[in-house]
Scaffold this active site. Sequence first.
Site, PDB file in Angstrom:
ATOM      1  N   CYS A   1      -3.740  21.107   1.661  1.00  0.00           N
ATOM      2  CA  CYS A   1      -3.119  21.845   0.445  1.00  0.00           C
ATOM      3  C   CYS A   1      -1.824  21.284   0.089  1.00  0.00           C
ATOM      4  O   CYS A   1      -1.738  20.602  -0.888  1.00  0.00           O
ATOM      5  CB  CYS A   1      -3.511  23.141   0.396  1.00  0.00           C
ATOM      6  SG  CYS A   1      -4.886  24.067   0.543  1.00  0.00           S
TER       7      CYS A   1
ATOM      8  N   ASP B   1      -9.947  22.286  -4.536  1.00  0.00           N
ATOM      9  CA  ASP B   1      -8.763  22.371  -4.940  1.00  0.00           C
ATOM     10  C   ASP B   1      -8.267  21.228  -5.702  1.00  0.00           C
ATOM     11  O   ASP B   1      -8.750  20.048  -5.535  1.00  0.00           O
ATOM     12  CB  ASP B   1      -7.757  21.863  -3.635  1.00  0.00           C
ATOM     13  CG  ASP B   1      -7.710  22.995  -2.454  1.00  0.00           C
ATOM     14  OD1 ASP B   1      -7.836  22.877  -1.511  1.00  0.00           O
ATOM     15  OD2 ASP B   1      -7.769  24.281  -3.202  1.00  0.00           O
TER      16      ASP B   1
ATOM     17  N   CYS C   1     -14.040  19.670  -3.248  1.00  0.00           N
ATOM     18  CA  CYS C   1     -13.286  20.095  -2.163  1.00  0.00           C
ATOM     19  C   CYS C   1     -12.886  21.468  -2.323  1.00  0.00           C
ATOM     20  O   CYS C   1     -12.182  22.167  -1.319  1.00  0.00           O
ATOM     21  CB  CYS C   1     -12.120  19.384  -1.833  1.00  0.00           C
ATOM     22  SG  CYS C   1     -12.569  17.891  -0.881  1.00  0.00           S
TER      23      CYS C   1
END
Lengths: 150, 123
Positions: free
Chosen positions: B103, B36, B34
């Site tokens: 996030c 992150d 992804c």
Amino acid sequence: MATAFAAAWETHKRANEKIAAMRDQLIAGLETIPHSRLNGDREKRLPGIVNFCFEGIEGESLLLHLDARGIAASSGSACTSGSLDPSHVLLALGLPHEVAHGSLRLSIGEENTPEEMDYIIRSVTEVVSYLRDMSPVWEGLERGEKPHLL
Amino acid sequence: MLYSEKVMDHFQNPRNVGKMEDADGVGEVGNAKCGDIMKMYIKVKDDIITDVKFNTFGCGSAIATSSMATEMIKGKSIDEALELSNKAVVEALDGLPANKIHCSVLAEEAVKAAIEDYRSRQQ
């Protein structure tokens, strides 16, 4: 007509040589960054495009820091594309997701100078190092938890 | 401008970046697919989070939300820190673009993972 074309072609060729020289300077400088990779063929490439992957960091962060230093670049990272996937081109080249996320694309034009290439090399080197220092992915690679892919 | 001034501030001057050799709790969340990954370290004394550090692989939002989340739990009790929501992180940053909200969710999960690790060590 033919004369005009020949003249235009000469100008175009000279411009491309100048641009290609700066491109090669940029490639040589960026290649010294450890665990990095030039994407695409070294010789058979457009004169003004450089595309690199830097292991352990993410492309958008790299872009934002370079932008703050006056360098406009682009990235094939997911975040800059608005989807969760990185560049489909880099993936098609066989690069794993983690590596494709850390990509940087620079395009050079006639107005650029060799001094600017040096500035870009220095800036990218500094930013990559800074981002790696705060990356758990990089930490894992350096500790041998996962093998370096580049 | 894609990011608020607060987001850019936390991105360019992230708070509490670092590693902790002697952490009381460590949480790592996310995955490289992804793009992150966040790792959070906490030091706890008498149920208070006395110190917190983070390392993040990710975009501007990932770094900014990690930074803000660590600031928001520093000095708080474990129970208070567990109440940290991604919404609160986004508000504290004056908003995030829609495709970056995930996030902030990751930042909330990193806090919870660090605390869960701390709690499991107490047993």
